[in-house]
Design a protein around this motif. Structure first.
Motif, PDB file in Angstrom:
ATOM      1  N   GLU A  97      23.175 -25.176  14.879  1.00  0.00           N
ATOM      2  CA  GLU A  97      21.740 -24.986  15.068  1.00  0.00           C
ATOM      3  C   GLU A  97      21.004 -24.984  13.733  1.00  0.00           C
ATOM      4  OE1 GLU A  97      21.904 -22.302  19.152  1.00  0.00           O
ATOM      5  OE2 GLU A  97      21.360 -21.351  17.252  1.00  0.00           O
ATOM      6  N   LYS A  98      19.690 -24.819  13.802  1.00  0.00           N
ATOM      7  CA  LYS A  98      18.847 -24.777  12.607  1.00  0.00           C
ATOM      8  C   LYS A  98      18.609 -23.328  12.208  1.00  0.00           C
ATOM      9  CE  LYS A  98      14.369 -25.206  12.872  1.00  0.00           C
ATOM     10  NZ  LYS A  98      12.993 -25.705  13.036  1.00  0.00           N
ATOM     11  N   ALA A  99      18.692 -23.074  10.892  1.00  0.00           N
ATOM     12  CA  ALA A  99      18.370 -21.750  10.348  1.00  0.00           C
ATOM     13  C   ALA A  99      17.145 -21.872   9.456  1.00  0.00           C
ATOM     14  CB  ALA A  99      19.543 -21.176   9.555  1.00  0.00           C
ATOM     15  N   ARG A 129      15.973 -28.241   3.212  1.00  0.00           N
ATOM     16  CA  ARG A 129      14.640 -28.525   2.682  1.00  0.00           C
ATOM     17  C   ARG A 129      13.869 -27.221   2.457  1.00  0.00           C
ATOM     18  NH1 ARG A 129      12.808 -33.900   3.107  1.00  0.00           N
ATOM     19  NH2 ARG A 129      14.686 -35.162   2.843  1.00  0.00           N
ATOM     20  N   SER A 130      13.199 -27.157   1.297  1.00  0.00           N
ATOM     21  CA  SER A 130      12.330 -26.020   1.010  1.00  0.00           C
ATOM     22  C   SER A 130      10.888 -26.504   0.995  1.00  0.00           C
ATOM     23  CB  SER A 130      12.694 -25.381  -0.335  1.00  0.00           C
ATOM     24  OG  SER A 130      12.545 -26.318  -1.378  1.00  0.00           O
ATOM     25  N   SER A 131       9.943 -25.591   1.274  1.00  0.00           N
ATOM     26  CA  SER A 131       8.528 -25.973   1.293  1.00  0.00           C
ATOM     27  C   SER A 131       7.685 -24.774   0.906  1.00  0.00           C
ATOM     28  CB  SER A 131       8.133 -26.491   2.676  1.00  0.00           C
ATOM     29  OG  SER A 131       8.284 -25.475   3.660  1.00  0.00           O
ATOM     30  N   GLU A 132       6.440 -25.060   0.508  1.00  0.00           N
ATOM     31  CA  GLU A 132       5.458 -24.034   0.153  1.00  0.00           C
ATOM     32  C   GLU A 132       4.140 -24.409   0.798  1.00  0.00           C
ATOM     33  OE1 GLU A 132       3.188 -22.042  -3.721  1.00  0.00           O
ATOM     34  OE2 GLU A 132       4.901 -23.405  -3.992  1.00  0.00           O
ATOM     35  N   THR A 133       3.685 -23.584   1.714  1.00  0.00           N
ATOM     36  CA  THR A 133       2.420 -23.827   2.394  1.00  0.00           C
ATOM     37  C   THR A 133       1.544 -22.605   2.185  1.00  0.00           C
ATOM     38  OG1 THR A 133       3.559 -25.150   4.054  1.00  0.00           O
ATOM     39  CG2 THR A 133       1.327 -24.399   4.573  1.00  0.00           C
ATOM     40  N   GLY A 134       0.496 -22.792   1.345  1.00  0.00           N
ATOM     41  CA  GLY A 134      -0.297 -21.628   0.975  1.00  0.00           C
ATOM     42  C   GLY A 134       0.582 -20.646   0.238  1.00  0.00           C
ATOM     43  N   GLY A 135       0.663 -19.420   0.713  1.00  0.00           N
ATOM     44  CA  GLY A 135       1.546 -18.441   0.090  1.00  0.00           C
ATOM     45  C   GLY A 135       2.879 -18.294   0.799  1.00  0.00           C
ATOM     46  N   LEU A 136       3.134 -19.139   1.840  1.00  0.00           N
ATOM     47  CA  LEU A 136       4.354 -19.019   2.621  1.00  0.00           C
ATOM     48  C   LEU A 136       5.426 -19.931   2.048  1.00  0.00           C
ATOM     49  CD1 LEU A 136       5.560 -17.707   5.198  1.00  0.00           C
ATOM     50  CD2 LEU A 136       4.918 -19.797   6.418  1.00  0.00           C
ATOM     51  N   LEU A 137       6.569 -19.343   1.639  1.00  0.00           N
ATOM     52  CA  LEU A 137       7.699 -20.097   1.098  1.00  0.00           C
ATOM     53  C   LEU A 137       8.782 -20.147   2.165  1.00  0.00           C
ATOM     54  CD1 LEU A 137       7.858 -18.409  -2.422  1.00  0.00           C
ATOM     55  CD2 LEU A 137       6.542 -20.410  -1.716  1.00  0.00           C
ATOM     56  N   SER A 138       9.256 -21.373   2.488  1.00  0.00           N
ATOM     57  CA  SER A 138      10.197 -21.542   3.587  1.00  0.00           C
ATOM     58  C   SER A 138      11.395 -22.354   3.139  1.00  0.00           C
ATOM     59  CB  SER A 138       9.517 -22.243   4.776  1.00  0.00           C
ATOM     60  OG  SER A 138       8.423 -21.487   5.242  1.00  0.00           O
ATOM     61  N   LEU A 139      12.555 -22.066   3.765  1.00  0.00           N
ATOM     62  CA  LEU A 139      13.785 -22.840   3.568  1.00  0.00           C
ATOM     63  C   LEU A 139      14.365 -23.112   4.948  1.00  0.00           C
ATOM     64  CD1 LEU A 139      15.972 -23.943   1.545  1.00  0.00           C
ATOM     65  CD2 LEU A 139      17.179 -21.801   1.966  1.00  0.00           C
ATOM     66  N   VAL A 140      14.597 -24.414   5.259  1.00  0.00           N
ATOM     67  CA  VAL A 140      15.135 -24.814   6.562  1.00  0.00           C
ATOM     68  C   VAL A 140      16.478 -25.483   6.331  1.00  0.00           C
ATOM     69  CG1 VAL A 140      14.764 -26.152   8.645  1.00  0.00           C
ATOM     70  CG2 VAL A 140      12.818 -25.095   7.504  1.00  0.00           C
ATOM     71  N   ILE A 141      17.497 -25.077   7.115  1.00  0.00           N
ATOM     72  CA  ILE A 141      18.843 -25.659   7.039  1.00  0.00           C
ATOM     73  C   ILE A 141      19.175 -26.191   8.429  1.00  0.00           C
ATOM     74  CG2 ILE A 141      21.237 -25.262   6.407  1.00  0.00           C
ATOM     75  CD1 ILE A 141      20.287 -22.702   4.982  1.00  0.00           C
ATOM     76  N   TRP A 142      19.395 -27.494   8.532  1.00  0.00           N
ATOM     77  CA  TRP A 142      19.752 -28.111   9.805  1.00  0.00           C
ATOM     78  C   TRP A 142      21.271 -28.174   9.949  1.00  0.00           C
ATOM     79  CZ3 TRP A 142      15.308 -29.665   7.339  1.00  0.00           C
ATOM     80  CH2 TRP A 142      14.127 -29.666   8.094  1.00  0.00           C
TER      81      TRP A 142
END
Length: 825
Positions: A97-99, A129-142
């Motif tokens: 799954e995705k985390a 993949r990592s991303s930055e949207t506004g002040g939100l920092l995210s990391l997605v692992i498929w």
């Protein structure tokens, strides 16, 4: 300063959150029921408090019943290092799954954002993949696997410093029995379970029905409200959908049961709710309606409801309630505020510290292991006094022994199972308690009999020649299905079926390179994985190309009698043989000729060169991949040699012609030069220089006193240079400035003969009488002083009459002066 009093409720897993701020909220304008961002700075509790309050920033689709694009902001920004607004949550997903991890910091702009996994830096790939949207920092692992488990950390950096947030990823096997509840951290904004909601009451005599509204076109994106609270963090809060079902209002985050506030500070009470259609929100203080005024500021944006107490005074104490009503029902939650002075606050804090029951901040999670591996459960509670921990398996208490190891601290406890078997699988739980209450968490342990992949045989390093065939083989064991991947220098092998072929025969896996070339050299890795684990092995492949000359032979001029060395450098020495030829004939090792090949350096050394060693030399290097040659011409010369060297010193007569000669020999062409006191002389004038028949000559005409000095002869050719020197002295011959004159002396008197001389000293003076040598005695006295010399004749007699001579000489000449001496009548 705000303090939160902790106590147990009917449901131990209830989560209460409160935001407070020292900012003057009354100065911030509200533009409508929808506002763009809520960012409220919190002050930390005293050291005795168990909860650290942080700044929280939440975003989500607005579900306001009034569609509007207006926004308002509630933001406090400081010029400081990043502060944590929203902390990362632990994530538990099934294999494949995705985390996803997310966190938020203030202090933008960031100069750098870095994610790492178990201390190793992560880079973006097709899967991560990592991303930055506004002040939100995210990391997605498929497509997560077992290897992705561990601690993930996000570090944000600005010009003032850095801050980080971390969380644990647990990957479950698809067949695992997940019974543990998701841990609910008390120091971050999270969703709570259905049992954590406030009192929800539906209409008593009315069934809940689906209500459909007339469908209509969605407003354009420019007219839609901006996201204020991300659906990622409140997934149970649906956006306002006119076509959806109606639902009774529920609280996802309730008001804190008790709140301690200080006079003249400001404070906020906030809760998060859901319900369709959007509920009507009513705030009450001591059962009286609360409205926007100088004392209060109200905010309601979709699921987020806040009341701000502006400049707290004695009248702000008491009970506060948030009541939500829609067509499906209503819900209500309350908080009790106590207004204190600074002195009263410390007393209340001390009274509250001892009334806290333990609540789990981090709960145990399901574990799946293979037989023989170690299993470990870990949990952590919020700070509370006198906490004791007990562990259970399937309801039976566990005692520490050879199989179990229990480690407990003030707020943490762990259970470790050593070498578990299938019978150890089951439901495990931990109970934390003190005299004020307790909390419990549980999770399953699944023990499998699958075998992880392992290498029975591993490939050995190989050294091969270019153009040959290579087989890299290994034998692998492990539970199926096995996934085998071949890598070269950490990169997947290029898809070139004509060059690389991979095949498997039972459990033997082979990588074949049909025709190897130098570019195929490197580190090859066989990586094997299954549902239990991953392993890999590697081997180094070295491809030897044919040798080539990095530094070839160069032209050489050898000297007779001197050593001769021919040297060249190759780029490969494995399996290389070397051969030498001179004028087409093989050169062999001998006492006078040494052949060597060390450290890729090829050398031919002749200890003492002779004229026969000249000629054309060729060096050939060969291995199984091919050969290479290089050549040079050797010219042997004899250096110049003086057959007879100049005398160390010589004396010349002033005015004469002087000649210096040196016979020489050596290989042509010989060149000769003459120097006087280190200055080169040129032919012409008084100087004549020649080299004829192996004799070099310097002739100096009309020698002068100034020609005294060092004369050097230098002879050279291509093989060397030789020189010799002499010291020349030019002297003046003696002469008389005053000759002897005849004299007549009386009997018994002293007669004196005297003359004056000139020339180069030292002089040798001799006196004679009638050709006979005279010496000083009682009769004669010879006196020389400076340029004067004299002869005294004592008691002159007739026998003393005769011819007297004075002879004066030096290294370059001699002169004589004569005179007659008579006795006076």
């Amino acid at each position: 300063m705000f303090n939160r009093k902790q106590h147990g409720s009917g449901d131990d897993k209830a989560l209460a959150s409160v935001w407070s701020t020292e900012a003057n909220v009354s100065q911030l304008k509200a533009h409508s029921e929808t506002f763009g961002s809520l960012s409220v700075g919190q002050r930390e509790f005293s050291e005795s408090s168990s909860v650290s309050w942080r700044t929280v920033e939440v975003q989500m689709e607005s579900v306001s019943s009034v569609e509007t694009s207006s926004q308002s902001s509630f933001d406090i920004k400081l010029s400081a290092s990043p502060k944590l607004l929203m902390e990362m949550s632990d994530v538990r997903v099934k294999s494949g799954e995705k985390a996803e991890f997310s966190c938020s910091f203030d202090g933008r702009p960031f100069t750098g954002v870095e994610w790492d996994h178990n201390g190793q830096s992560l880079a973006d790939t097709e899967r991560v993949r990592s991303s930055e949207t506004g002040g939100l920092l995210s990391l997605v692992i498929w497509g997560v696997g077992v290897a992705d488990q561990g601690l993930y950390c996000c570090t944000a950096t600005n010009q003032h410093g850095q801050n980080s947030s971390s969380a644990q990823l647990t990957v479950e096997a698809k067949e695992a029995n997940l019974k543990a509840e998701t841990p609910i951290p008390t120091d971050s904004v999270r969703k709570v379970s259905q049992t954590d909601t406030g009192t929800a009451r539906g209409p008593p005599d009315r069934d809940r029905q689906e209500t459909a509204e007339k469908p209509g076109p969605s407003p354009p994106s420019s007219q839609r409200p901006h996201s204020l609270i991300s659906h990622l963090y409140f997934p149970d809060v649906p956006p306002h959908d006119k076509r959806g079902l109606s639902s009774c209002p529920e609280f996802l985050i309730k008001l804190p049961p008790e709140l301690l506030v200080r006079t003249r500070d400001s404070s906020s009470l906030c809760c998060v709710l859901k319900g369709v259609p959007t509920p009507l929100v009513i705030w009450l203080n001591n059962r009286l309606n609360v409205e926007d005024s100088v004392s209060y500021s109200l905010k309601h944006d979709g699921p987020l409801c806040c009341v701000n107490l502006n400049t707290v005074g004695p009248g702000h104490g008491g009970s506060y309630s948030c009541k939500n009503v829609n067509s499906a029902g209503d819900a209500e939650c309350s908080a009790v505020t106590t207004v204190t002075t600074v002195d009263q606050e410390h007393v209340i804090q001390v009274q509250q510290e001892g009334k806290v029951k333990p609540l789990f901040r981090r709960r145990i999670v399901p574990v799946e292991i293979n037989i023989g591996n170690t299993a470990k459960f870990e949990c952590e509670t919020v700070d509370a006094p006198d906490v004791s921990f007990k562990w259970f398996k399937d309801g039976n208490q566990i005692k520490e022994g050879d199989k179990y190891r229990i480690t407990s601290r003030s707020s943490t406890s762990s259970l470790e199972l050593r070498s578990p078997n299938k019978d150890d699988g089951g439901e495990y739980s931990c109970k934390a308690s003190n005299r004020h209450g307790g909390d419990e968490c549980s999770a399953s342990l699944s023990v499998t009999e699958q075998c992880p992949p392992a290498f029975i045989t591993k490939p050995d390093p190989q050294v091969v020649y270019a153009g040959k065939r290579v087989l890299i083989q290994c034998v692998i064991s492990g539970s199926a299905p096995l996934n085998v991947v071949w890598l070269k220098d950490s990169q997947a092998l290029p898809r070139e079926p004509a060059h690389y072929q991979v095949f498997c025969d039972k459990n033997k896996h082979t990588l074949e390179i049909a025709t190897v070339d130098p570019a195929d050299g490197g580190l090859y890795v066989c990586k094997v994985s299954n549902n239990i684990g991953t392993t890999e092995c590697s081997m180094e492949l070295r491809v030897i190309d044919k040798p080539s000359f990095v530094k070839p032979l160069g032209p050489v001029a050898a000297v007779v009698g001197a050593p001769l060395q021919l040297e060249c450098l190759v780029d490969e020495d494995t399996g290389v043989t070397v051969s030498w030829t001179r004028e087409g004939r093989r050169v062999h090792q001998s006492p006078d000729c040494k052949l060597s090949f060390e450290d890729k350096t090829v050398a031919l050394d002749i200890l003492k060169t002779t004229l026969k060693d000249c000629g054309h030399y060729v060096c050939t290097v060969t291995n199984a991949a091919g050969s290479a040659t290089c050549s040079t011409s050797v010219k042997v010369q004899e250096p110049p040699v003086f057959v007879k060297r100049l005398e160390a010193s010589t004396v010349w007569k002033q005015g004469s012609t002087a000649r210096l000669q040196c016979p020489v020999k050596g290989s042509p062409e010989l060149h000769t030069s003459w120097f006087f006191n280190n200055s080169e002389l040129s032919a012409g004038g008084r100087y004549d220089i020649s080299l004829k028949d192996g004799v070099t000559t310097l002739e100096i005409k009309d020698v002068m006193l100034s020609d005294s000095g060092n004369f050097t002869c230098e002879v050279l050719n291509e093989s060397g240079c030789e020189s010799c020197s002499t010291k020349a002295t030019v002297k003046e011959p003696p002469s008389f400035r005053k000759q002897l004159v005849p004299l007549e002396a009386g009997r018994g008197s002293v007669a004196v003969l005297e003359c004056e001389i000139s020339g180069s000293v030292p002089f040798e003076v001799t006196w004679r009488k009638n050709k006979k040598h005279l010496s000083s005695d009682k009769k004669y006295r010879i006196v020389s002083q400076g340029s004067l010399t004299s002869l005294e004749i004592h008691s002159f007699e007739s026998a003393d009459a005769g011819e007297y001579e004075c002879v004066v000489s030096n290294e370059v000449g001699s002169v004589t002066s004569k005179a007659l001496a008579k006795q006076r009548g």
